[in-house]
Design an enzyme around this catalytic site. Structure first.
Site, mmCIF file in Angstrom:
data_model
loop_
_atom_site.group_PDB
_atom_site.id
_atom_site.type_symbol
_atom_site.label_atom_id
_atom_site.label_comp_id
_atom_site.label_asym_id
_atom_site.label_seq_id
_atom_site.Cartn_x
_atom_site.Cartn_y
_atom_site.Cartn_z
ATOM 1 N N PHE A 61 1.520 3.131 2.413
ATOM 2 C CA PHE A 61 2.245 3.370 3.653
ATOM 3 C C PHE A 61 3.003 2.147 4.161
ATOM 4 O O PHE A 61 3.570 2.190 5.234
ATOM 5 C CB PHE A 61 1.277 3.857 4.737
ATOM 6 C CG PHE A 61 0.679 5.187 4.399
ATOM 7 C CD1 PHE A 61 1.422 6.347 4.546
ATOM 8 C CD2 PHE A 61 -0.599 5.277 3.892
ATOM 9 C CE1 PHE A 61 0.885 7.575 4.213
ATOM 10 C CE2 PHE A 61 -1.142 6.498 3.559
ATOM 11 C CZ PHE A 61 -0.398 7.656 3.711
ATOM 12 N N LYS A 115 2.814 -5.644 9.046
ATOM 13 C CA LYS A 115 2.844 -4.487 8.158
ATOM 14 C C LYS A 115 4.128 -3.728 8.441
ATOM 15 O O LYS A 115 4.366 -3.297 9.574
ATOM 16 C CB LYS A 115 1.630 -3.590 8.405
ATOM 17 C CG LYS A 115 1.547 -2.393 7.471
ATOM 18 C CD LYS A 115 0.274 -1.597 7.745
ATOM 19 C CE LYS A 115 0.142 -0.419 6.811
ATOM 20 N NZ LYS A 115 -1.101 0.359 7.067
ATOM 21 N N GLY A 174 0.846 -1.183 0.000
ATOM 22 C CA GLY A 174 0.000 0.000 0.000
ATOM 23 C C GLY A 174 0.876 1.224 0.000
ATOM 24 O O GLY A 174 2.105 1.135 -0.072
ATOM 25 N N ASP A 182 -12.960 4.245 7.532
ATOM 26 C CA ASP A 182 -12.566 3.691 6.238
ATOM 27 C C ASP A 182 -13.078 2.267 6.076
ATOM 28 O O ASP A 182 -12.328 1.364 5.713
ATOM 29 C CB ASP A 182 -11.044 3.747 6.051
ATOM 30 C CG ASP A 182 -10.635 3.561 4.591
ATOM 31 O OD1 ASP A 182 -11.480 3.808 3.699
ATOM 32 O OD2 ASP A 182 -9.485 3.170 4.339
ATOM 33 N N VAL A 188 2.697 -5.609 3.489
ATOM 34 C CA VAL A 188 2.260 -6.628 4.441
ATOM 35 C C VAL A 188 2.829 -7.989 4.040
ATOM 36 O O VAL A 188 2.762 -8.373 2.867
ATOM 37 C CB VAL A 188 0.717 -6.697 4.509
ATOM 38 C CG1 VAL A 188 0.273 -7.767 5.507
ATOM 39 C CG2 VAL A 188 0.140 -5.337 4.897
#
Length: 313
Positions: A19, A38, A17, A142, A22
């Protein structure tokens, strides 16, 4: 002062992603248990992103303490370990081996309204748990398909709500103002730049319940401008071909969640009192939704919901 590599062995890469990435991993003292980690590169994080990481960890630690109570729903991805190192953050969590709920549904041969209701109830119980958390309510901000995971590859109903990166506690009746979320699931008040509370999660939950039954999102458009126009107007319909046999209670519940005026939108507690949850399982098991799964398979390659926006503004 432990380091991640001293305790864990990193394994298969699962996804990336904006940020972090994973991976699966195993603890050196528990080699037969798989976890997810992560890994976030601190050089790529702005100061506000670092604050968000620590806020997420704090919230997950509090939720982990609460779920020690046997009466509490265990439908949240649990934080196992957190490492702060000079170059990286490592968040070790429970590994949801079943992947996301909607990916799993596309591989099913049979699917009924009862299956959809079972999943919907657990989702609403989890949202109710977050919104009534003590001492302060927690808003997720979210909720979307890939943040609704399955605990294992066998049980299709043990869901886990994941990714609390946007979550925050609401203290002393304060209202949030950050414009965040994912386009197809974001609430009208966020799009309009209004302050908001936990009600934004109920809108997103309404979108997810619609998808659990219809197998496609309630709001679709060729571009974000048109999509946001539909959301602000609450412009969705129950298409006859898909929804003709679905119980009135399910459609009524979704309509009460997808209400533009947040003051009249159902809370999670009110939603759980819906007469949909009073219908006999045998009655709902007769409503076959299997044909709708083809709609989800057609929709997923477009996967517009994966275009998450850090700030909708």
């Amino acid at each position: 002062n432990r380091r991640f590599d001293e305790c864990y062995i990193r394994q298969e890469r699962l996804r990336s992603g904006s940020f972090g990435t994973v991976y699966t991993c195993r603890h050196k003292l528990k080699p037969d248990v798989t976890f997810a980690v992560k890994i976030m590169d601190r050089k790529r994080l702005k100061e506000k992103d670092v604050s968000a990481v620590f806020r997420e960890v704090k919230i997950l630690c509090e939720l982990a303490k609460d779920t020690e109570d046997e009466a509490t729903p265990r439908y949240i991805v649990e934080l196992i370990d957190f490492f702060v190192e000079p170059d990286y953050f490592y968040m070790v969590q429970v590994y949801a081996a079943g992947g996301d709920v909607f990916d799993r549904l596309t591989s099913r041969k049979t699917y009924t309204e009862k299956d959809a209701r079972d999943l919907s109830k657990k989702l609403l119980e989890t949202i109710h748990f977050l919104h009534t958390h003590k001492p302060y309510p927690i808003v997720h901000r979210d909720l979307k398909p890939e943040n609704l995971l399955l605990c294992d590859s066998v049980d299709d109903t043990h869901i886990l709500v994941a990714d609390f990166g946007f979550a925050r506690q609401i203290r002393d009746n304060e209202r949030c103002e950050t414009r965040c979320g994912t386009p197809a699931f974001v609430s009208p008040e966020i799009l309009l730049g209004l302050s908001y509370t936990t009600t934004v999660d109920l809108w997103s939950t309404g979108c997810l319940l619609y998808m659990l039954i219809g197998c496609y999102p309630p709001f679709q458009a060729p571009n974000h401008r048109a999509l946001f126009r539909k959301i602000r107007a609450g412009d969705f319909i129950f298409h006859e071909q898909t929804w003709k046999n679905v119980s009135v209670g399910a459609k009524r519940l979704i309509t009460h969640l997808l209400t533009v005026n947040e003051s009249t939108r159902s809370t999670a507690e009110e939603a759980l009192r819906s007469d949909w949850f009073d219908l006999k399982p045998s009655q709902l098991a007769k409503v076959d939704l299997s044909a709708s799964l083809m709609e989800m398979q057609d929709f997923k390659p477009k996967n517009t919901w994966k275009k998450a926006l850090r700030a909708l503004g």
